[in-house]
Write a protein that holds these residues in place. Structure first.
Motif, PDB file in Angstrom:
ATOM      1  N   ALA A  46       0.830  -1.209   0.000  1.00 19.86           N
ATOM      2  CA  ALA A  46       0.000   0.000   0.000  1.00 19.86           C
ATOM      3  C   ALA A  46       0.862   1.256   0.000  1.00 19.86           C
ATOM      4  CB  ALA A  46      -0.932  -0.017   1.212  1.00 19.86           C
ATOM      5  N   THR A  47       1.897   1.271   0.789  1.00 18.64           N
ATOM      6  CA  THR A  47       2.802   2.427   0.848  1.00 18.64           C
ATOM      7  C   THR A  47       3.483   2.631  -0.500  1.00 18.64           C
ATOM      8  OG1 THR A  47       3.165   2.104   3.208  1.00 18.64           O
ATOM      9  CG2 THR A  47       4.815   3.402   2.019  1.00 18.64           C
ATOM     10  N   TRP A  48       3.966   1.558  -1.102  1.00 14.30           N
ATOM     11  CA  TRP A  48       4.615   1.639  -2.409  1.00 14.30           C
ATOM     12  C   TRP A  48       3.644   2.183  -3.449  1.00 14.30           C
ATOM     13  CZ3 TRP A  48       3.629  -0.596  -7.164  1.00 14.30           C
ATOM     14  CH2 TRP A  48       4.646  -0.525  -8.103  1.00 14.30           C
ATOM     15  N   TRP A  49       2.411   1.676  -3.420  1.00 17.06           N
ATOM     16  CA  TRP A  49       1.388   2.033  -4.409  1.00 17.06           C
ATOM     17  C   TRP A  49       0.899   3.467  -4.206  1.00 17.06           C
ATOM     18  CZ3 TRP A  49      -0.832  -1.792  -7.761  1.00 17.06           C
ATOM     19  CH2 TRP A  49      -1.928  -1.371  -8.510  1.00 17.06           C
ATOM     20  N   ILE A  50       0.542   3.820  -2.979  1.00 17.93           N
ATOM     21  CA  ILE A  50      -0.126   5.092  -2.695  1.00 17.93           C
ATOM     22  C   ILE A  50       0.862   6.221  -2.435  1.00 17.93           C
ATOM     23  CG2 ILE A  50      -1.683   6.283  -1.094  1.00 17.93           C
ATOM     24  CD1 ILE A  50      -2.971   3.437  -0.637  1.00 17.93           C
ATOM     25  N   LYS A  51       1.796   6.023  -1.534  1.00 14.93           N
ATOM     26  CA  LYS A  51       2.707   7.106  -1.157  1.00 14.93           C
ATOM     27  C   LYS A  51       3.879   7.267  -2.119  1.00 14.93           C
ATOM     28  CE  LYS A  51       2.117   7.947   3.674  1.00 14.93           C
ATOM     29  NZ  LYS A  51       2.854   8.088   4.926  1.00 14.93           N
ATOM     30  N   THR A  52       4.533   6.161  -2.457  1.00 13.21           N
ATOM     31  CA  THR A  52       5.734   6.246  -3.274  1.00 13.21           C
ATOM     32  C   THR A  52       5.412   6.629  -4.712  1.00 13.21           C
ATOM     33  OG1 THR A  52       6.791   4.581  -1.904  1.00 13.21           O
ATOM     34  CG2 THR A  52       7.806   5.011  -4.041  1.00 13.21           C
ATOM     35  N   HIS A  53       4.422   5.951  -5.316  1.00  9.85           N
ATOM     36  CA  HIS A  53       4.143   6.166  -6.736  1.00  9.85           C
ATOM     37  C   HIS A  53       2.870   6.960  -7.002  1.00  9.85           C
ATOM     38  CE1 HIS A  53       7.532   3.886  -8.192  1.00  9.85           C
ATOM     39  NE2 HIS A  53       7.286   3.010  -7.228  1.00  9.85           N
ATOM     40  N   LYS A  54       2.084   7.240  -5.961  1.00  7.08           N
ATOM     41  CA  LYS A  54       0.851   8.026  -6.089  1.00  7.08           C
ATOM     42  C   LYS A  54      -0.049   7.504  -7.219  1.00  7.08           C
ATOM     43  CE  LYS A  54       3.032  12.157  -4.168  1.00  7.08           C
ATOM     44  NZ  LYS A  54       3.673  11.405  -3.171  1.00  7.08           N
ATOM     45  N   LEU A  55      -0.232   6.189  -7.218  1.00 12.23           N
ATOM     46  CA  LEU A  55      -1.030   5.534  -8.245  1.00 12.23           C
ATOM     47  C   LEU A  55      -2.516   5.626  -7.925  1.00 12.23           C
ATOM     48  CD1 LEU A  55       1.181   2.343  -8.610  1.00 12.23           C
ATOM     49  CD2 LEU A  55       1.107   4.304 -10.161  1.00 12.23           C
ATOM     50  N   ASP A  56      -3.336   5.555  -8.973  1.00  9.21           N
ATOM     51  CA  ASP A  56      -4.782   5.489  -8.794  1.00  9.21           C
ATOM     52  C   ASP A  56      -5.142   4.145  -8.176  1.00  9.21           C
ATOM     53  OD1 ASP A  56      -5.192   8.005  -9.903  1.00  9.21           O
ATOM     54  OD2 ASP A  56      -5.516   7.197 -11.926  1.00  9.21           O
ATOM     55  N   HIS A  57      -6.398   4.031  -7.742  1.00 14.00           N
ATOM     56  CA  HIS A  57      -6.821   2.773  -7.117  1.00 14.00           C
ATOM     57  C   HIS A  57      -6.629   1.606  -8.079  1.00 14.00           C
ATOM     58  CE1 HIS A  57      -8.885   0.238  -4.247  1.00 14.00           C
ATOM     59  NE2 HIS A  57      -9.565  -0.266  -5.250  1.00 14.00           N
ATOM     60  N   PHE A  58      -7.048   1.763  -9.336  1.00 11.42           N
ATOM     61  CA  PHE A  58      -6.844   0.741 -10.352  1.00 11.42           C
ATOM     62  C   PHE A  58      -5.839   1.242 -11.370  1.00 11.42           C
ATOM     63  CE2 PHE A  58     -10.883  -0.720  -8.701  1.00 11.42           C
ATOM     64  CZ  PHE A  58     -10.702  -2.094  -8.674  1.00 11.42           C
ATOM     65  N   GLU A  59      -4.867   0.394 -11.685  1.00 11.58           N
ATOM     66  CA  GLU A  59      -3.851   0.691 -12.696  1.00 11.58           C
ATOM     67  C   GLU A  59      -3.697  -0.533 -13.592  1.00 11.58           C
ATOM     68  OE1 GLU A  59      -2.266   3.462 -13.314  1.00 11.58           O
ATOM     69  OE2 GLU A  59      -2.546   4.620 -11.486  1.00 11.58           O
ATOM     70  N   LYS A  60      -3.207  -0.311 -14.786  1.00 16.79           N
ATOM     71  CA  LYS A  60      -2.983  -1.440 -15.700  1.00 16.79           C
ATOM     72  C   LYS A  60      -1.884  -2.347 -15.145  1.00 16.79           C
ATOM     73  CE  LYS A  60      -4.566   0.470 -19.994  1.00 16.79           C
ATOM     74  NZ  LYS A  60      -4.306   0.638 -21.417  1.00 16.79           N
ATOM     75  N   ALA A  61      -2.110  -3.633 -15.262  1.00 13.84           N
ATOM     76  CA  ALA A  61      -1.134  -4.616 -14.774  1.00 13.84           C
ATOM     77  C   ALA A  61       0.207  -4.446 -15.482  1.00 13.84           C
ATOM     78  CB  ALA A  61      -1.669  -6.031 -14.973  1.00 13.84           C
ATOM     79  N   THR A  62       0.173  -4.061 -16.761  1.00 10.81           N
ATOM     80  CA  THR A  62       1.425  -3.869 -17.504  1.00 10.81           C
ATOM     81  C   THR A  62       2.245  -2.730 -16.907  1.00 10.81           C
ATOM     82  OG1 THR A  62       0.219  -2.508 -19.117  1.00 10.81           O
ATOM     83  CG2 THR A  62       0.611  -4.821 -19.703  1.00 10.81           C
ATOM     84  N   LYS A  63       1.577  -1.673 -16.460  1.00 11.53           N
ATOM     85  CA  LYS A  63       2.267  -0.541 -15.841  1.00 11.53           C
ATOM     86  C   LYS A  63       2.903  -0.954 -14.517  1.00 11.53           C
ATOM     87  CE  LYS A  63       1.409   4.105 -14.024  1.00 11.53           C
ATOM     88  NZ  LYS A  63       0.400   5.187 -13.912  1.00 11.53           N
ATOM     89  N   ILE A  64       2.148  -1.678 -13.700  1.00 13.37           N
ATOM     90  CA  ILE A  64       2.648  -2.117 -12.392  1.00 13.37           C
ATOM     91  C   ILE A  64       3.831  -3.061 -12.576  1.00 13.37           C
ATOM     92  CG2 ILE A  64       2.066  -3.339 -10.262  1.00 13.37           C
ATOM     93  CD1 ILE A  64       0.767  -0.501 -10.685  1.00 13.37           C
ATOM     94  N   LYS A  65       3.711  -3.986 -13.505  1.00 12.55           N
ATOM     95  CA  LYS A  65       4.791  -4.936 -13.768  1.00 12.55           C
ATOM     96  C   LYS A  65       6.055  -4.189 -14.186  1.00 12.55           C
ATOM     97  CE  LYS A  65       6.032  -8.831 -16.664  1.00 12.55           C
ATOM     98  NZ  LYS A  65       5.623  -9.716 -17.734  1.00 12.55           N
TER      99      LYS A  65
END
Length: 74
Positions: A46-65
């Motif tokens: 959650a910290t990596w997703w929300i704080k570090t990268h400021k990603l939206d709730h849903f992101e493309k799997a290709t982007k995350i990978k």
């Protein structure tokens, strides 16, 4: 990010992309069972997703990978 989490994220992304296509979206919850059996790892994701990268709730799997794979190379 711990190697176990990176490996889990990449595996889940690969499976989602394989079964649902390159436009499939997911949230960081996709990497965990509904049962909260590892709260520390969940908070790390959650910290990596929300704080570090400021990603939206849903992101493309290709982007995350791509993000996780790039960090694995560091």
């Amino acid at each position: 990010m711990k190697k176990v989490l990176k490996d889990k994220i990449i595996a889940v992304c690969n499976k989602k992309i394989e079964t649902k296509g390159v436009n499939v979206g997911l949230s960081f919850y996709a990497f965990f069972a509904n049962k909260n059996d590892d709260p520390d790892l969940l908070m790390e994701a959650a910290t990596w997703w929300i704080k570090t990268h400021k990603l939206d709730h849903f992101e493309k799997a290709t982007k995350i990978k791509k993000l996780v794979s790039g960090e694995a190379a560091k």
